[in-house]
Write a protein that holds these residues in place. Structure first.
Motif, mmCIF file in Angstrom:
data_model
loop_
_atom_site.group_PDB
_atom_site.id
_atom_site.type_symbol
_atom_site.label_atom_id
_atom_site.label_comp_id
_atom_site.label_asym_id
_atom_site.label_seq_id
_atom_site.Cartn_x
_atom_site.Cartn_y
_atom_site.Cartn_z
ATOM 1 N N HIS A 33 -10.860 25.335 15.357
ATOM 2 C CA HIS A 33 -10.084 25.165 14.041
ATOM 3 C C HIS A 33 -9.093 24.216 14.394
ATOM 4 N N VAL A 34 -8.324 24.185 15.373
ATOM 5 C CA VAL A 34 -7.476 23.253 15.672
ATOM 6 C C VAL A 34 -7.772 21.906 15.466
ATOM 7 N N ARG A 35 -9.186 21.624 15.978
ATOM 8 C CA ARG A 35 -9.741 20.462 15.799
ATOM 9 C C ARG A 35 -9.921 19.762 14.286
ATOM 10 N N LYS A 36 -10.238 20.885 13.439
ATOM 11 C CA LYS A 36 -10.215 20.573 12.127
ATOM 12 C C LYS A 36 -9.047 20.046 11.662
ATOM 13 N N GLU A 37 -7.822 20.764 11.941
ATOM 14 C CA GLU A 37 -6.366 20.352 11.717
ATOM 15 C C GLU A 37 -6.088 19.020 12.062
ATOM 16 N N GLU A 38 -6.537 18.778 13.301
ATOM 17 C CA GLU A 38 -6.417 17.377 13.560
ATOM 18 C C GLU A 38 -7.278 16.408 12.809
ATOM 19 N N ALA A 39 -8.192 16.667 12.527
ATOM 20 C CA ALA A 39 -9.149 15.770 11.786
ATOM 21 C C ALA A 39 -8.504 15.438 10.285
ATOM 22 N N ALA A 40 -7.963 16.567 9.737
ATOM 23 C CA ALA A 40 -7.253 16.544 8.537
ATOM 24 C C ALA A 40 -5.860 15.727 8.649
ATOM 25 N N ARG A 41 -5.376 15.991 9.806
ATOM 26 C CA ARG A 41 -4.070 14.952 9.846
ATOM 27 C C ARG A 41 -4.570 13.508 9.925
ATOM 28 N N LYS A 42 -5.454 13.183 10.943
ATOM 29 C CA LYS A 42 -5.761 11.897 10.928
ATOM 30 C C LYS A 42 -6.297 11.160 9.700
ATOM 31 N N ALA A 43 -7.017 11.888 8.706
ATOM 32 C CA ALA A 43 -7.347 11.518 7.442
ATOM 33 C C ALA A 43 -6.376 11.636 6.518
ATOM 34 N N GLY A 44 -5.170 11.725 6.927
ATOM 35 C CA GLY A 44 -3.977 11.989 5.786
ATOM 36 C C GLY A 44 -4.341 12.811 4.723
ATOM 37 N N GLU A 45 -5.016 13.965 4.937
ATOM 38 C CA GLU A 45 -5.265 14.939 3.598
ATOM 39 C C GLU A 45 -4.181 16.208 4.053
ATOM 40 N N ALA A 46 -3.171 15.776 3.446
ATOM 41 C CA ALA A 46 -1.854 16.623 3.626
ATOM 42 C C ALA A 46 -2.089 17.794 2.989
ATOM 43 N N ILE A 70 6.696 29.569 -0.667
ATOM 44 C CA ILE A 70 7.970 29.178 -0.438
ATOM 45 C C ILE A 70 8.193 27.675 0.180
ATOM 46 N N LEU A 71 7.418 27.317 0.932
ATOM 47 C CA LEU A 71 7.667 25.826 1.447
ATOM 48 C C LEU A 71 7.252 24.880 0.217
ATOM 49 N N ALA A 72 6.375 25.024 -0.653
ATOM 50 C CA ALA A 72 6.276 24.490 -1.921
ATOM 51 C C ALA A 72 7.507 24.302 -2.600
ATOM 52 N N LEU A 73 8.169 25.413 -2.701
ATOM 53 C CA LEU A 73 9.385 25.686 -3.533
ATOM 54 C C LEU A 73 10.566 24.935 -2.716
ATOM 55 N N TYR A 74 10.872 25.140 -1.414
ATOM 56 C CA TYR A 74 12.102 24.983 -0.886
ATOM 57 C C TYR A 74 11.982 24.107 0.184
ATOM 58 N N GLY A 75 10.643 23.894 0.879
ATOM 59 C CA GLY A 75 10.604 23.244 1.993
ATOM 60 C C GLY A 75 10.561 21.698 2.090
ATOM 61 N N ARG A 76 11.101 21.204 3.503
ATOM 62 C CA ARG A 76 10.709 19.796 3.760
ATOM 63 C C ARG A 76 9.320 19.399 3.870
ATOM 64 N N PRO A 77 8.965 18.131 3.838
ATOM 65 C CA PRO A 77 7.311 18.063 4.023
ATOM 66 C C PRO A 77 6.761 18.489 5.084
ATOM 67 N N HIS A 78 5.567 18.913 5.040
ATOM 68 C CA HIS A 78 4.982 19.706 6.069
ATOM 69 C C HIS A 78 4.470 18.346 7.212
ATOM 70 N N SER A 79 4.758 18.981 8.422
ATOM 71 C CA SER A 79 4.664 18.205 9.595
ATOM 72 C C SER A 79 3.486 18.524 10.212
ATOM 73 N N ALA A 80 2.157 17.904 9.929
ATOM 74 C CA ALA A 80 0.877 18.101 10.612
ATOM 75 C C ALA A 80 0.989 18.156 12.289
ATOM 76 N N ASP A 81 1.647 16.789 12.761
ATOM 77 C CA ASP A 81 1.607 16.634 14.203
ATOM 78 C C ASP A 81 2.424 17.839 14.844
ATOM 79 N N CYS A 82 3.339 18.511 14.144
ATOM 80 C CA CYS A 82 3.901 19.614 15.054
ATOM 81 C C CYS A 82 3.026 20.887 15.017
ATOM 82 N N ALA A 83 2.547 21.152 13.659
ATOM 83 C CA ALA A 83 1.580 22.278 13.488
ATOM 84 C C ALA A 83 0.388 22.173 14.597
ATOM 85 N N VAL A 84 -0.029 20.950 14.622
ATOM 86 C CA VAL A 84 -1.416 20.986 15.487
ATOM 87 C C VAL A 84 -0.984 21.321 17.022
ATOM 88 N N ASN A 85 0.381 20.448 17.316
ATOM 89 C CA ASN A 85 0.537 20.940 18.745
ATOM 90 C C ASN A 85 0.862 22.049 19.291
#
Length: 250
Positions: free
Chosen positions: A110-123, A160-175
């Motif tokens: 699953h983490v590899r799927k997250e990494e692939a989405a990050r690399k593809a820029g699919e936020a 909640i993040l859609a309403l109040y959040g800063r942009p999602h950090s895919a790098d942080c999530a994957v690591n």
């Protein structure tokens, strides 16, 4: 599964995913006639789908008013994160108690799927996969109620993040997810819980007020994309009528 229940399931799945991926901002109006045309079903079935999503905290559907995607208050947001931290700590303990080597392979895949989405820029895909990592942990815990409740709070956190959040950090999530998996593999509950607390703290920290959330968009175009995904998952096809443009609620 009946034809009617399939239509409701498709509508729920499409709307849920669109909300989680932040394609439908909080406060977006969800007119019954437009949803009925999109999912090719009656107002009665539309109301059933909206009631289901309301029970999950994703939709506000007051009587005699147009339903909208939910807009939780900051106090409600803090409560959701409090519950989520408590649930995820116990899920970590349960997963370690039940640990099998295949768990690690499944999580790492699953983490590899997250990494692939990050690399593809699919936020938006990255946002969804980040949440699904935690839901997968709930499944591995072997407790259906933990899976259900964790799935609900993870979905609410995405809103909640859609309403109040800063942009999602895919790098942080994957690591951070990789670090959690490593701690689970070592069956070190203390380290895994500490990593999970740090990770959720970082997610909660991003939940800061952002005023730039009222962009115009085409509700039908958004839902068409998610309906196709939901139909594929359910093995059904629902015809769609021409759509009209809709504005996000102010």
């Amino acid at each position: 599964m009946s034809k009617k229940s399939t239509r409701v399931d498709v509508a729920c799945q499409a709307l849920r995913q669109a909300i989680i991926e932040q394609a439908l901002p909080p406060g977006t109006k969800l007119p019954e006639d437009e949803l009925g045309a999109q999912f090719r079903m009656s107002r009665t079935l539309v109301r059933a789908a909206l009631a289901q999503l309301q029970s999950e905290g994703l939709v506000d559907a007051p009587p005699r008013r147009t339903a909208t995607t939910a807009k939780p208050t900051l106090e409600e947001a803090r409560e959701v994160f409090e519950v989520r931290r408590t649930l995820e700590r116990e899920v970590v303990r349960l997963v370690i108690a039940r640990w099998r080597p295949e768990f690690g392979a499944e999580l790492e895949g699953h983490v590899r799927k997250e990494e692939a989405a990050r690399k593809a820029g699919e936020a938006r895909v990255s946002i969804r996969l980040a949440g699904e990592f935690h839901i997968k942990l709930g499944e591995l815990a072997g407790n259906s109620l933990f899976r259900r409740y964790l799935g609900e709070v993870v979905s609410r956190c995405s809103l909640i993040l859609a309403l109040y959040g800063r942009p999602h950090s895919a790098d942080c999530a994957v690591n951070e997810h990789r670090e959690i998996v490593a701690a689970l593999r070592s069956r070190n509950a203390e380290a895994a819980i500490e990593l999970m607390d740090h990770h959720l703290g970082a997610v909660e920290h991003r939940a800061l007020l952002d005023q730039d959330r009222d962009a115009q968009f085409d509700l039908g175009a958004v839902l068409t994309r998610y309906t196709e995904t939901a139909e594929t998952g359910n093995g059904s096809k629902i015809a769609r009528l021409p759509r009209r443009k809709t504005r996000a609620a102010k």
